[in-house]
Design an enzyme around this catalytic site. Sequence first.
Site, PDB file in Angstrom:
ATOM      1  N   ASN A 109       0.815  -1.213   0.000  1.00 46.75           N
ATOM      2  CA  ASN A 109       0.000   0.000   0.000  1.00 46.75           C
ATOM      3  C   ASN A 109       0.847   1.261   0.000  1.00 46.75           C
ATOM      4  O   ASN A 109       0.408   2.303  -0.484  1.00 46.75           O
ATOM      5  CB  ASN A 109      -0.909   0.011   1.234  1.00 46.75           C
ATOM      6  CG  ASN A 109      -1.573   1.353   1.463  1.00 46.75           C
ATOM      7  OD1 ASN A 109      -2.457   1.747   0.712  1.00 46.75           O
ATOM      8  ND2 ASN A 109      -1.156   2.069   2.497  1.00 46.75           N
ATOM      9  N   GLN A 121      -8.443   5.651   1.799  1.00 38.26           N
ATOM     10  CA  GLN A 121      -7.805   4.937   0.696  1.00 38.26           C
ATOM     11  C   GLN A 121      -6.913   5.819  -0.171  1.00 38.26           C
ATOM     12  O   GLN A 121      -6.286   5.316  -1.119  1.00 38.26           O
ATOM     13  CB  GLN A 121      -8.875   4.253  -0.157  1.00 38.26           C
ATOM     14  CG  GLN A 121      -9.629   3.183   0.653  1.00 38.26           C
ATOM     15  CD  GLN A 121     -10.664   2.428  -0.132  1.00 38.26           C
ATOM     16  OE1 GLN A 121     -11.238   2.948  -1.101  1.00 38.26           O
ATOM     17  NE2 GLN A 121     -10.916   1.189   0.257  1.00 38.26           N
ATOM     18  N   ASP A 135       1.765   7.092   0.381  1.00 40.04           N
ATOM     19  CA  ASP A 135       0.684   6.239  -0.106  1.00 40.04           C
ATOM     20  C   ASP A 135       0.759   6.047  -1.616  1.00 40.04           C
ATOM     21  O   ASP A 135       0.638   7.001  -2.383  1.00 40.04           O
ATOM     22  CB  ASP A 135      -0.661   6.854   0.276  1.00 40.04           C
ATOM     23  CG  ASP A 135      -1.797   5.863   0.184  1.00 40.04           C
ATOM     24  OD1 ASP A 135      -1.842   4.946   1.024  1.00 40.04           O
ATOM     25  OD2 ASP A 135      -2.628   5.992  -0.731  1.00 40.04           O
ATOM     26  N   ASP A 175      -0.711  -6.418   3.767  1.00 38.06           N
ATOM     27  CA  ASP A 175      -0.764  -5.417   4.821  1.00 38.06           C
ATOM     28  C   ASP A 175      -1.582  -4.209   4.372  1.00 38.06           C
ATOM     29  O   ASP A 175      -1.574  -3.837   3.196  1.00 38.06           O
ATOM     30  CB  ASP A 175       0.676  -4.980   5.145  1.00 38.06           C
ATOM     31  CG  ASP A 175       0.738  -3.936   6.225  1.00 38.06           C
ATOM     32  OD1 ASP A 175       0.401  -4.257   7.371  1.00 38.06           O
ATOM     33  OD2 ASP A 175       1.117  -2.786   5.914  1.00 38.06           O
ATOM     34  N   HIS A 226      -6.648   0.193   3.129  1.00 38.29           N
ATOM     35  CA  HIS A 226      -6.233   1.485   2.588  1.00 38.29           C
ATOM     36  C   HIS A 226      -6.050   1.446   1.073  1.00 38.29           C
ATOM     37  O   HIS A 226      -5.521   2.390   0.489  1.00 38.29           O
ATOM     38  CB  HIS A 226      -4.962   1.943   3.298  1.00 38.29           C
ATOM     39  CG  HIS A 226      -5.175   2.106   4.776  1.00 38.29           C
ATOM     40  ND1 HIS A 226      -5.753   3.219   5.327  1.00 38.29           N
ATOM     41  CD2 HIS A 226      -4.937   1.260   5.808  1.00 38.29           C
ATOM     42  CE1 HIS A 226      -5.845   3.066   6.642  1.00 38.29           C
ATOM     43  NE2 HIS A 226      -5.359   1.886   6.952  1.00 38.29           N
ATOM     44  N   GLU A 230      -5.514  -7.710   5.282  1.00 39.61           N
ATOM     45  CA  GLU A 230      -5.690  -7.025   6.554  1.00 39.61           C
ATOM     46  C   GLU A 230      -6.703  -5.902   6.379  1.00 39.61           C
ATOM     47  O   GLU A 230      -6.398  -4.848   5.818  1.00 39.61           O
ATOM     48  CB  GLU A 230      -4.363  -6.440   7.059  1.00 39.61           C
ATOM     49  CG  GLU A 230      -4.507  -5.813   8.438  1.00 39.61           C
ATOM     50  CD  GLU A 230      -3.425  -4.810   8.764  1.00 39.61           C
ATOM     51  OE1 GLU A 230      -3.231  -4.527   9.957  1.00 39.61           O
ATOM     52  OE2 GLU A 230      -2.788  -4.282   7.836  1.00 39.61           O
TER      53      GLU A 230
END
Length: 481
Positions: free
Chosen positions: A124, A175, A184, A214, A218, A240
């Site tokens: 991510n 997100q 991100d 992981d 997001h 997750e």
Amino acid sequence: MHRRRCLSAVVALGVIAGLLLPTVVTAPPAAAAPAGTKKVIANLFEWNWPSVASECQSTLGPKGYGYVQVSPPQEHVRRSEWWVAYQPVSYRIESRKGTRAQFKSMVDTCHAAGVKVIVDAVINHMSGQDNGGTGWAGSSYGHYNYPGIYSASDFHYCGTSGNEITSYGDRYQVQNCELVNLSDLKTESDYVRTRIAGYMNDLLSLGVDGFRLDASKHMPAGDIAAIKSKLSRSAYIVQEVIYGAGEPITPNEYTGNGDVHEFRYGKDLARVFRSEKLAYLRNFGEGWGHLPGSVSSVFVDNHDTQRDFGGVLTYKDRGIYALANVFMLAWPYGSPSVMSSYTFSQRDQGPPQDGSGKTVNTTCYSGWECEHRWGAIANMVGFRNATEGAGVVNWYDNGNNHIAFGRSGKGFVTVNDEDYAINGRSYYAGLPAGRYCDVVHGTFSGGSCSGPVITVDGNGWFAANIPAHDAVAIHVGARLS
């Protein structure tokens, strides 16, 4: 109800010392995905690669663990805390846990022991270091610049203060903004997706069987699906996604991609064991609003909830923690994961490491907790394997903290979390007549048992005395000759 005051007879009978088998079981790797009879995952958090390889041979394979989950293997920032592996700076397979060659050797060794390998994959985001620097393997990086991999245009800038998530009630922020300053990635970009898939395919080429993704919450579920479509072969996927009451992003959105972590499981189980009644567990799982068991990955605790989430049981709870794991491994809901920790007293404390920052070899019970070796937990893996696919039958409870249930002709367990012993009671196990090893307190090997033996009569009944805060478990795979 008051918090349990006893540490449980389970501890007194050798849970902490562990019950190990000396021989190595060699078997071909099972098929990818949580199928078949070996679904239990051992999460060897921050173990280095030689130690994981050794553990697959000495313990995980012989005890019947189907998978080992290893911490992120890619190059990361240079710091000492536990979370450095979650701040990647490149996709090179070189970290404080070992080199690429050591990683490959570990995968091969685990496969030879019949254990599949799941990698904790950080896809991510990249690092959270504002000033950049040099990574573990020598790669230079900036917060939004990773030479040869990503440039500033490959990241999200969401417009909040510091680009940080400020509201989990806002889907866009969750997100597209940064989680604790972690840069991100723009996962809607085909270039970024291709780069991520390239990293995952590299791991697949080294023999990896699956991925724990992981921070999946997001990333939109569709972005994960697009990355998954670029993989070179099938692999087990678990995501997750932390449930938050009233939040717009829910774990159910992600089940089309694979399994999803059910974070409510550990918190609910801890609350019941600490302050409610075990009798409430009669419909634990979907009956409590949890995800469907067929797509749920469950755990008493994991590396995050130990530190950040509160309300869960951990190794620090000792006997009651062992009992909760006994229940998890006996109860047929989800795919269970057993945590294996190192000892820590501060939230950010990293694993045992040498002067250069390398993670040292694991020495169980000396800086490393190794809960997956605790006798009551390790031996219940065999119970889970022997009872896979068998439904719950013959439920009993006393309306409070003594429960018992069978697994349809395959096994039976009784848990007594009262502050007093349950003596002189008989249980209907529904198992074939014979003598069975109580695997909570003994290891079954070579047709004999190192602990107490339970006799089931011709009508399927047995009698047993259950001490306070203790359990007894028997199954058809541990029947004495």
